[in-house]
Design a protein around this motif. Structure first.
Motif, short mmCIF file in Angstrom:
data_model
loop_
_atom_site.label_atom_id
_atom_site.label_comp_id
_atom_site.label_asym_id
_atom_site.label_seq_id
_atom_site.Cartn_x
_atom_site.Cartn_y
_atom_site.Cartn_z
N LEU A 1 23.13 1.53 69.74
CA LEU A 1 21.94 1.90 69.33
C LEU A 1 20.92 0.96 69.24
N ASP A 2 20.07 0.62 70.17
CA ASP A 2 19.27 -0.40 70.04
C ASP A 2 17.59 -0.15 70.16
N PRO A 3 17.06 0.18 69.00
CA PRO A 3 15.67 0.81 68.82
C PRO A 3 14.77 0.13 69.91
N SER A 4 14.71 -1.15 70.02
CA SER A 4 13.86 -1.92 70.89
C SER A 4 14.01 -1.77 72.37
N GLY A 5 15.32 -1.53 72.72
CA GLY A 5 15.42 -1.25 74.03
C GLY A 5 15.90 -2.48 75.07
N ARG A 6 15.93 -3.73 74.19
CA ARG A 6 16.18 -5.02 74.77
C ARG A 6 17.43 -4.98 75.21
N LEU A 7 18.63 -4.44 74.49
CA LEU A 7 19.96 -4.75 74.81
C LEU A 7 20.38 -3.86 76.09
N VAL B 1 20.33 4.69 78.19
CA VAL B 1 19.73 5.94 78.12
C VAL B 1 18.64 5.72 76.80
N ASN B 2 17.22 6.00 77.30
CA ASN B 2 16.29 6.24 76.48
C ASN B 2 16.11 7.69 75.75
N LEU B 3 16.56 7.66 74.57
CA LEU B 3 16.56 9.06 73.84
C LEU B 3 15.18 9.56 73.94
N LEU B 4 14.23 8.93 73.90
CA LEU B 4 12.83 9.65 73.59
C LEU B 4 12.34 10.02 75.07
N GLN B 5 13.18 9.89 76.14
CA GLN B 5 12.71 10.48 77.20
C GLN B 5 13.88 11.63 77.82
N SER B 6 14.76 12.06 76.74
CA SER B 6 15.63 12.89 76.98
C SER B 6 15.26 14.23 77.04
N GLU B 7 15.82 15.48 77.65
CA GLU B 7 15.61 16.76 77.56
C GLU B 7 15.29 17.13 76.13
N PRO B 8 14.39 18.30 75.94
CA PRO B 8 14.37 19.06 74.64
C PRO B 8 15.84 19.47 74.05
N GLY B 9 16.22 19.14 72.75
CA GLY B 9 17.37 19.46 72.27
C GLY B 9 18.30 18.55 72.23
N ALA B 10 18.17 17.43 72.99
CA ALA B 10 19.16 16.21 73.10
C ALA B 10 19.45 15.68 71.65
N LEU B 11 18.94 15.78 70.81
CA LEU B 11 19.21 15.15 69.54
C LEU B 11 19.42 16.57 68.67
N SER C 1 18.52 3.62 73.63
CA SER C 1 17.24 3.00 73.02
C SER C 1 16.39 4.06 72.68
N LEU C 2 15.35 3.41 71.92
CA LEU C 2 14.32 4.33 71.31
C LEU C 2 12.97 3.63 71.64
N LYS C 3 12.98 3.18 72.79
CA LYS C 3 11.64 2.21 73.24
C LYS C 3 10.58 3.05 72.96
N GLY C 4 9.56 2.72 72.70
CA GLY C 4 8.25 3.59 72.21
C GLY C 4 8.19 4.02 71.06
N LEU C 5 9.34 4.14 70.11
CA LEU C 5 9.26 4.79 68.71
C LEU C 5 8.38 3.82 67.74
N SER C 6 7.35 4.42 66.99
CA SER C 6 6.52 4.03 66.25
C SER C 6 7.14 3.22 65.04
N GLN C 7 6.71 2.21 64.42
CA GLN C 7 7.35 1.65 63.43
C GLN C 7 6.41 2.21 62.19
N ILE C 8 7.04 2.26 61.09
CA ILE C 8 6.41 2.57 59.91
C ILE C 8 5.92 1.76 59.07
N ASP C 9 4.63 1.71 58.72
CA ASP C 9 3.91 0.81 57.83
C ASP C 9 4.31 1.25 56.55
N GLU C 10 5.29 0.51 55.84
CA GLU C 10 5.53 1.05 54.56
C GLU C 10 4.42 0.84 53.42
#
Length: 904
Positions: free
Chosen positions: A532-538, A554-564, A699-708
């Motif tokens: 699980l590599d959020p940045s997608g580089r690996l 596999v970019n999970l953000l581009q998966s079909e609805p209900g993939a998670l 990967s979760l490439k494109g996922l926003s990073q939270i500003d804590e």
């Protein structure tokens, strides 16, 4: 305890039970073992040898004092010495208190040998590169052709570096042999019974002392004794890999195996000794230079200085040690100090009475020191006040005399200015001291050391970390340079410990680079990995030739609805997981109930994040949501649709509030990120695998990073969704691991685990991984910027190995110490900021990163060795390109478009 059976050497032991005589004290004067100087000879007799007896007659075979070996005891015509092999001692990252305790324990045990002579031999046992490669190949579940090429490249790199195990032998003199006993014991039964019994008793006592804490030695028998002899007779020569040696008795004829394979020679006044040997049919020549330890200044060990004997471990070439130490009694030391005091007083009176001058201050200091030592011996004498008299030799070798002398100069340099290392004449006889039972060459440079100063040499200190069957990950870069090989499954399979491996470090510490190399090498061994590599580089690893056809990104953000779908991500327990339980069926029943509860928690936590901020903090809304999830079915094939039905049929609660929650959830099911959570009876994930490949990179490439730094009510929708997406993605990776065979090795890498543990279900996941790795044979690598994200989950007891990279924050450094099992507040914190140093003016990128590595392989505290290592994948070009996460402006897409337009 090992019994030598001395009767087998001198005569048969009788069956009578008479009382034994008291063991006589062993009196030993080193002068009796000095090589006798030859009588003056005529010029005619000296022809061919010169005036210096240093050169042996080349036409006559050399004579050695060693006459036989029985188990771990060597014999000459005069004496007997029992040999022991010391257990390696970790020195790096010991506190001052721990270092002092180790030194005192070693000194206390050696002090038990008062009146005896202790011999030391430090050598190395080369660990052949081919041997490691064969072990790594055999340790591979299904090695690929790509792994064979990886091993080839690693062997080429290792061949240019020293890879060997340090061996430290201590020999203890058992006393003199009586030739009359040897002769009559063979002819007349029982004539030597009493002396034989006394010798056996001496050996038993010495065995007990050497096995004590601080020394931790075992008798050197079989292979260990054979190696001592081989490395001594062929001093400085490379030795072939030995087969298993089962012999425990060698007669003089048997010793020809070692003696006849070498030839020693030296020219008159030579600066080195030439030793000729063979490796197979290949002749080998080495020139050996012997150095002697001279005057020693003040050493502050362990506060400031390193162990003075082990200091040569830092050198890039093999170094041998031989020393002989008399452990002196308090009476003997007091007598010597009295003589010294009388001599000093006589010199002082000479200055005052005969010359009328003030004596040098040096005489007053000597008198004061001698008086203090004498008082120490006479009042309150204990083992730590013991004094020693010894001679310490260092041998370096090389194919040429010039190179050997250069290495000798390097040894002299590393000891300056605290210790003076001398190069004497009479090299031939000095070199002979490295062979067991050989006499002392001369009594020059005698060192009179307190037992604590001797023990502060810590001869068994080493930089040992890692195992001998894993993949090559780099080299130690602290106490000494040694190759580091590591098998991530050594913990679960051999140590029977945890396979959870935290990788900690700040930005740019090299966490992803290091973990990617582990995935690459062990994946080529045939181990399935889920990453699980959020940045997608690996994901670039999936495109390497070694993984063609067996890996998928596999970019999970581009998966079909209900993939998670949260329900589908918690694996259903299987009966085979509980075969070792007393009642497997009851255990699996409980586990299934716990899995259903976990699915409900995961679904509740996920749907809560889909609600607006005001509803997330509304106790009534959360209560309605939890009730609906509790009423809905929680099987792997269940979906959020069942929760919506339960909300619509809410009979007891607030219908308006329930309707509002349903509307909000239906809106979320249509949005880009949150729709990943909402499977339907006809679509989405119902417990199926998201990938059927052996290597899967999520990967979760494109996922926003939270500003804590922003309050939660100001987070954007994408920021709100990032938390449940990260958590569910981690659960998805875990499910992929659980789908594999129960007994198969499995690997999982979770990057940025601090984002996962920000939600309760993510923390539960990390705890589950920590407790299940051993039972399911999982190597779980988790990467985070702060060790608190691991320690804070109350799983530090479940951590196996650990890697900590560059960290500059002081609080984070303290957490690093706790993770590695190091004490806080004693100075180790600053070491983390010194890792992976680089010059301010350097523009070089991709330099090897450094980590503090705890291997979790047992040891004194059960946590294994701790060493600083340097990760080195520089010999794998495609890997380093794939893992390079540093931005390069020269490769930006805009330049490629401009180039294409110009070509057009």
């Amino acid at each position: 305890m090992m019994q030598l059976k001395l009767t087998s050497l001198f005569g048969r032991r009788p069956d009578a039970d008479e009382d034994l005589d008291e063991d006589a004290a062993i009196i030993y004067d080193p002068d009796e073992d000095l090589v006798e100087s030859p009588l003056p000879t005529s010029a005619k007799k000296a022809k061919g040898r010169g005036r210096n007896p240093d050169a042996p007659r080349l036409t006559s075979p050399m004579k050695w004092a060693l006459s036989r070996v029985a188990n771990h005891v060597t014999f000459s015509d005069k004496r007997m010495v029992a040999w022991y092999l010391l257990d390696p001692q970790r020195w790096s990252f010991r506190t001052v208190a721990d270092g002092e305790s180790l030194i005192e324990a070693h000194a206390s045990q050696i002090a038990e040998l008062v009146g005896r002579t202790v011999y030391g031999r430090i050598t190395t046992r080369p660990y052949a590169v081919e041997t490691w490669a064969e072990a790594a190949w055999n340790n591979s579940p299904a090695p690929t052709e790509g792994f064979a090429k990886i091993l080839e490249r690693d062997q080429v790199q290792l061949s240019s570096r020293m890879q060997s195990d340090k061996l430290v032998y201590l020999g203890v003199d058992l006393g003199s042999r009586s030739s009359a006993v040897d002769l009559t014991g063979r002819m007349i039964r029982d004539v030597a019974r009493r002396e034989l019994e006394a010798l056996q008793r001496r050996l038993d006592e010495v065995d007990d002392v050497m096995a004590g804490p601080g020394v931790d030695a075992i008798p050197a028998v079989g292979n260990d004794m054979a190696w001592l002899l081989a490395r001594s007779f062929a001093l400085g020569c490379p030795a072939p890999v030995q087969d298993t040696v089962e012999e425990v008795h060698w007669s003089k004829e048997d010793l020809h195996e070692f003696i006849g394979a070498t030839h020693w020679s030296a020219e008159p006044l030579a600066q080195s000794v030439r030793i000729d040997s063979t490796m197979g049919e290949q002749p080998i020549t080495r020139h050996v230079v012997v150095l002697t330890v001279g005057r020693m200044g003040e050493l502050h060990i362990p506060e400031v200085d390193e162990p003075w004997i082990a200091k040569t471990d830092k050198l890039p070439f093999p170094v041998e040690w031989a020393f002989r130490v008399d452990v002196r009694s308090s009476h003997e030391t007091s007598k010597e100090m009295n003589k010294l005091s009388d001599r000093v007083l006589a010199q002082r009176d000479h200055y005052l009475d005969d010359h009328g001058k003030q004596p040098p201050r040096q005489l007053a200091r000597q008198a004061e020191r001698a008086s203090a030592v004498e008082d120490e011996q006479r009042s309150g004498f204990d083992g730590l006040s013991t004094r020693t008299r010894g001679w310490y030799r260092i041998a370096v070798s090389a194919p040429t005399q010039e190179e050997a002398l250069q290495r000798a100069a390097v040894v002299q340099k590393i000891y300056k200015p605290a210790i003076k290392i001398e190069r004497e004449f009479d090299q031939f006889r000095l070199a002979r001291e490295f062979v067991p039972m050989e006499p002392l060459a001369n009594t020059g440079h005698t060192r009179h050391l307190p037992i604590l100063k001797l023990a502060a040499g810590v001869p068994a200190a080493t930089a040992e970390v890692g195992d001998k069957r894993g993949v090559l990950i780099g080299y130690t870069s602290g106490f000494a340079e040694r190759p580091v090989t590591w098998d991530p499954w050594y913990g679960p399979e051999v140590v029977e410990g945890s396979g959870l491996v935290p990788i900690v470090g700040g930005l740019g510490a090299g966490k992803s680079f290091f973990a990617g190399g582990i995935v690459y090498k062990t994946g080529a061994q045939g181990v399935p990995w889920t990453v699980l590599d959020p940045s997608g580089r690996l994901g670039a690893l999936a495109d390497l030739p070694e993984f063609r056809g067996v890996a998928r990104a596999v970019n999970l953000l581009q998966s079909e609805p209900g993939a998670l779908n949260p329900y589908a991500l918690v694996p259903e327990p299987q009966l085979e997981w509980f075969r070792d339980e007393p009642d497997p069926h009851h255990a699996v029943s409980l586990a299934k109930s716990a899995a259903e509860a976990q699915r409900r928690d995961l679904m509740t936590d996920t749907l809560r994040w889909c609600l607006p901020a005001e509803d997330q903090n509304d106790p009534a809304a959360l209560s309605i949501l939890r009730d609906a999830v509790s009423r809905a079915e929680a099987r792997p094939y269940s979906t959020a649709h069942g929760v919506l039905i339960a909300l619509n049929h809410n009979a007891d609660g607030d219908h308006d509030l329930a309707s509002r929650v349903v509307r909000r959830l239906r809106e979320a099911s249509e949005r880009e990120l949150s729709r990943l959570f909402f499977a339907t009876p006809s679509g989405g994930n119902h417990g199926d695998a998201l990938s059927d490949r052996r290597m899967t990179f999520f990967s979760l490439k494109g996922l926003s990073q939270i500003d804590e730094s922003k309050p939660k009510n100001e987070w954007s929708y994408d920021e709100l969704m990032s938390r449940p997406v990260m958590s569910l993605a981690a659960w998805s990776a875990l499910r992929s691991v659980y789908r594999a065979d129960f007994h198969e090795r499995k690997g999982m890498f979770l990057d940025e685990v601090h984002e996962i543990t920000a939600v309760s279900t993510g923390r539960t996941l990390v705890q589950k991984v920590a407790t299940d790795t051993r039972k399911h044979d999982i190597a779980a690598l988790v990467s985070t910027q702060n060790a608190a994200n691991v320690i804070g989950q109350n799983i530090n007891n479940f951590v196996g190995a650990a890697f900590v990279g560059k960290t500059t924050d002081e609080e984070a450094q303290a957490h690093n110490c706790r993770l590695l099992g190091l004490p806080v507040g004693v100075g180790y914190e600053a070491e983390f900021a010194k890792l992976s140093r680089r010059s301010r003016r350097s523009e070089i990128t991709g330099t090897p990163r450094e980590f503090i590595f705890r291997d979790g392989m047992g040891g004194e505290d059960g946590k294994g060795g701790v060493e600083k290592i340097r990760v080195d994948y520089s010999n794998h070009d495609r890997l380093t390109v794939a893992l390079n996460t540093t931005a390069d402006p020269t490769k930006r897409r805009a330049l490629e478009l401009v180039a294409e337009e110009g070509a057009a």
